[in-house]
Design a protein around this motif. Structure first.
Motif, PDB file in Angstrom:
ATOM      1  N   PRO A  70       0.815  -1.221   0.000  1.00  0.00           N
ATOM      2  CA  PRO A  70       0.000   0.000   0.000  1.00  0.00           C
ATOM      3  C   PRO A  70       0.853   1.279   0.000  1.00  0.00           C
ATOM      4  O   PRO A  70       0.469   2.287  -0.595  1.00  0.00           O
ATOM      5  CB  PRO A  70      -0.809  -0.127   1.297  1.00  0.00           C
ATOM      6  CG  PRO A  70      -0.929  -1.612   1.513  1.00  0.00           C
ATOM      7  CD  PRO A  70       0.393  -2.167   1.047  1.00  0.00           C
ATOM      8  N   GLN A  71       2.032   1.232   0.598  1.00  0.00           N
ATOM      9  CA  GLN A  71       2.914   2.401   0.656  1.00  0.00           C
ATOM     10  C   GLN A  71       3.494   2.771  -0.714  1.00  0.00           C
ATOM     11  O   GLN A  71       3.987   3.884  -0.894  1.00  0.00           O
ATOM     12  CB  GLN A  71       4.080   2.171   1.634  1.00  0.00           C
ATOM     13  CG  GLN A  71       3.672   1.998   3.087  1.00  0.00           C
ATOM     14  CD  GLN A  71       3.044   0.629   3.384  1.00  0.00           C
ATOM     15  OE1 GLN A  71       3.409  -0.377   2.787  1.00  0.00           O
ATOM     16  NE2 GLN A  71       2.084   0.615   4.295  1.00  0.00           N
ATOM     17  N   ASP A  72       3.440   1.854  -1.668  1.00  0.00           N
ATOM     18  CA  ASP A  72       3.972   2.114  -3.009  1.00  0.00           C
ATOM     19  C   ASP A  72       3.038   2.986  -3.850  1.00  0.00           C
ATOM     20  O   ASP A  72       3.441   3.480  -4.904  1.00  0.00           O
ATOM     21  CB  ASP A  72       4.252   0.798  -3.752  1.00  0.00           C
ATOM     22  CG  ASP A  72       5.403   0.022  -3.119  1.00  0.00           C
ATOM     23  OD1 ASP A  72       6.345   0.659  -2.616  1.00  0.00           O
ATOM     24  OD2 ASP A  72       5.342  -1.225  -3.134  1.00  0.00           O
ATOM     25  N   ILE A  73       1.813   3.162  -3.392  1.00  0.00           N
ATOM     26  CA  ILE A  73       0.856   4.024  -4.091  1.00  0.00           C
ATOM     27  C   ILE A  73       1.032   5.425  -3.530  1.00  0.00           C
ATOM     28  O   ILE A  73       0.641   5.716  -2.408  1.00  0.00           O
ATOM     29  CB  ILE A  73      -0.603   3.532  -3.908  1.00  0.00           C
ATOM     30  CG1 ILE A  73      -0.738   2.072  -4.362  1.00  0.00           C
ATOM     31  CG2 ILE A  73      -1.585   4.443  -4.631  1.00  0.00           C
ATOM     32  CD1 ILE A  73      -0.403   1.794  -5.813  1.00  0.00           C
ATOM     33  N   MET A  74       1.661   6.273  -4.313  1.00  0.00           N
ATOM     34  CA  MET A  74       1.998   7.623  -3.862  1.00  0.00           C
ATOM     35  C   MET A  74       0.987   8.608  -4.454  1.00  0.00           C
ATOM     36  O   MET A  74       1.276   9.313  -5.424  1.00  0.00           O
ATOM     37  CB  MET A  74       3.434   7.938  -4.266  1.00  0.00           C
ATOM     38  CG  MET A  74       4.403   6.874  -3.756  1.00  0.00           C
ATOM     39  SD  MET A  74       6.041   7.037  -4.430  1.00  0.00           S
ATOM     40  CE  MET A  74       6.647   8.341  -3.375  1.00  0.00           C
ATOM     41  N   SER A  75      -0.200   8.641  -3.849  1.00  0.00           N
ATOM     42  CA  SER A  75      -1.320   9.407  -4.409  1.00  0.00           C
ATOM     43  C   SER A  75      -1.051  10.909  -4.456  1.00  0.00           C
ATOM     44  O   SER A  75      -1.508  11.579  -5.379  1.00  0.00           O
ATOM     45  CB  SER A  75      -2.597   9.121  -3.632  1.00  0.00           C
ATOM     46  OG  SER A  75      -2.421   9.402  -2.258  1.00  0.00           O
ATOM     47  N   GLU A  76      -0.292  11.426  -3.506  1.00  0.00           N
ATOM     48  CA  GLU A  76      -0.029  12.870  -3.515  1.00  0.00           C
ATOM     49  C   GLU A  76       0.824  13.300  -4.712  1.00  0.00           C
ATOM     50  O   GLU A  76       0.741  14.421  -5.172  1.00  0.00           O
ATOM     51  CB  GLU A  76       0.618  13.334  -2.197  1.00  0.00           C
ATOM     52  CG  GLU A  76       2.014  12.792  -1.905  1.00  0.00           C
ATOM     53  CD  GLU A  76       2.077  11.309  -1.523  1.00  0.00           C
ATOM     54  OE1 GLU A  76       3.189  10.734  -1.613  1.00  0.00           O
ATOM     55  OE2 GLU A  76       1.047  10.718  -1.151  1.00  0.00           O
ATOM     56  N   ARG A  77       1.626  12.377  -5.241  1.00  0.00           N
ATOM     57  CA  ARG A  77       2.463  12.673  -6.414  1.00  0.00           C
ATOM     58  C   ARG A  77       1.929  11.997  -7.683  1.00  0.00           C
ATOM     59  O   ARG A  77       2.499  12.155  -8.752  1.00  0.00           O
ATOM     60  CB  ARG A  77       3.904  12.217  -6.154  1.00  0.00           C
ATOM     61  CG  ARG A  77       4.564  13.053  -5.057  1.00  0.00           C
ATOM     62  CD  ARG A  77       5.958  12.575  -4.714  1.00  0.00           C
ATOM     63  NE  ARG A  77       6.843  12.598  -5.868  1.00  0.00           N
ATOM     64  CZ  ARG A  77       7.898  11.788  -5.996  1.00  0.00           C
ATOM     65  NH1 ARG A  77       8.207  10.930  -5.045  1.00  0.00           N
ATOM     66  NH2 ARG A  77       8.667  11.858  -7.060  1.00  0.00           N
ATOM     67  N   MET A  78       0.859  11.209  -7.539  1.00  0.00           N
ATOM     68  CA  MET A  78       0.250  10.463  -8.644  1.00  0.00           C
ATOM     69  C   MET A  78       1.265   9.544  -9.316  1.00  0.00           C
ATOM     70  O   MET A  78       1.365   9.453 -10.534  1.00  0.00           O
ATOM     71  CB  MET A  78      -0.409  11.398  -9.664  1.00  0.00           C
ATOM     72  CG  MET A  78      -1.640  12.104  -9.113  1.00  0.00           C
ATOM     73  SD  MET A  78      -2.867  10.994  -8.372  1.00  0.00           S
ATOM     74  CE  MET A  78      -3.531  10.169  -9.803  1.00  0.00           C
TER      75      MET A  78
END
Length: 192
Positions: A56-64
């Motif tokens: 889950p930590q590999d999904i960097m939503s703030e940087r897309m």
């Protein structure tokens, strides 16, 4: 060997799905987890093992972006689709993965590669795609579709994690973008 030459070996070109085929496969995935997995592979150009090793930590939503541990323990970043992010948020609420982004029946256990293959095969069958569809085709399709949209080869090389631009340039042979604008000589026979 006195003048005997070996037959040329032909390198096969990557097999690619059309945009319509990808759309049809995704529409045949009713299960949210399955839809997220297949969507991520296509939208980020992932290898099967790269998807299964995501946390889950590999999904960097703030940087897309998606952080990917690729071949040879090489870290790279690829694109995070807005559509996939929305779907992943719903998936996360429903499944609550603990260690891996996609887990099997047992919490904390990695989703199996063979189950992923089966999910894609069944969706392709339901979508009415008659030729053999495999997971790596989604990665090939990602690269080819980006190239057709005008993305430069160097950027695609980085997204795929290729060491050598020659590896990425194979997609130039697959893309139809420049070929579709070439007039066919047969069609122009009457004009001369």
């Amino acid at each position: 060997y006195g003048g005997i030459t070996r037959a040329k070996e032909y390198k096969s070109l990557p097999e690619v799905l059309s945009r319509n085929e990808v759309r049809r496969i995704l529409s045949c995935l009713a299960n949210r987890k399955h839809r997220c997995m297949i969507s991520l592979i296509y939208s980020a150009g992932l290898r099967r093992s790269e998807l299964l090793n995501l946390t889950p930590q590999d999904i960097m939503s703030e940087r897309m972006l998606i952080r990917i541990m690729g071949k040879g323990k090489k870290c790279r970043y690829s694109l995070l689709s807005e559509k996939v992010l929305c779907e992943l948020r719903e998936y996360f609420k429903e499944y609550r993965p603990q260690k891996w982004l996609f887990e099997g029946e047992t919490p904390g256990e990695q989703y199996s590669a063979s189950a992923l293959v089966k999910v894609l095969k069944e969706a392709a069958d339901r979508a009415g795609i008659r030729h053999w569809v495999h997971v790596h085709m989604l990665r090939h399709s990602f690269a080819t579709h980006l190239l057709e949209q005008g993305t430069d080869l160097r950027t695609i090389q980085e997204l795929l994690g290729h060491n050598d631009i020659k590896t990425t340039s194979i997609y130039l042979h697959v893309t139809s973008a420049h070929k579709s604008s070439i007039p066919n000589p047969l069609d122009s026979l009457d004009n001369t």
